[in-house]
Design a protein around this motif. Structure first.
Motif: not given
Length: 184
Positions: A12-22, A139-143, A148-152
């Motif tokens: 929900l907060d715009g991330f596709i993976a954690t910082a360590d790719d989890d 996905i109903p989870v905040a990381l 980032q989803l799309l770091p423009v």
């Protein structure tokens, strides 16, 4: 006509993976009703897969001995040296994504090009005007932090919502057209 599509799941907060790719936060929803069907429907239109080196490494580490795209050409944008899984149609490239746009379209053979990710690679395609659609499942989870989803570099033009659907009473798939995408 082939389209460059970014098909991805995001917190929900715009991330596709954690910082360590989890991806544990995402994989817990794999058995949610509608997830498998939506993926199969999307994949039926895909003719070519594109990903960055980090995504490729994640697949090799988490799917050892099993290449998930055995019947599709796959292009890996990377600065590292890798070998391809046995029997996989994998091409390793480096350089500006714009240089490879037509090659990717040709490789897709009339179907769509799936920009798997990560977000940094897809942002390069967006800057090169080689991004036609974003299909994001929220996905109903905040990381709190992560990839980032799309770091423009700045605000994009408004996207056009093409469709939305609820998946399993938990997630929402949003399909957007990117204005000014590739002109083919």
């Amino acid at each position: 006509m082939s389209a460059f599509q970014y098909y991805v799941a995001s917190s929900l907060d715009g991330f596709i993976a954690t910082a360590d790719d989890d991806l544990g936060w995402l994989l817990q929803f794999d058995s949610t009703e509608g997830v498998g069907e939506g993926y199969k429907e999307f994949m039926s239109g895909v003719g070519c897969v594109v990903m960055g080196g980090q995504t490729y490494r994640w697949l090799l580490r988490h799917e050892p001995g099993k290449w998930p795209y055995p019947d599709l050409p796959c292009w890996i944008f990377t600065h590292r040296e890798y070998s391809a899984p046995e029997g996989a149609d994998v091409t390793f490239v480096r350089g500006d994504v714009a240089e490879f746009g037509q090659d990717l379209i040709d490789s897709a053979a009339g179907r769509n090009v799936w920009l798997v990710g990560g977000g940094d690679l897809v942002a390069q395609f967006a800057r090169a005007r080689l991004l036609d659609e974003i299909i994001v499942t929220l996905i109903p989870v905040a990381l709190g932090s992560g990839k980032q989803l799309l770091p423009v570099d700045g605000p994009t033009a408004p996207l056009e919502l093409l469709s939305s659907r609820t998946i399993g009473g938990a997630a929402v798939e949003l399909r957007y057209r990117v204005p000014g995408g590739a002109e083919r």
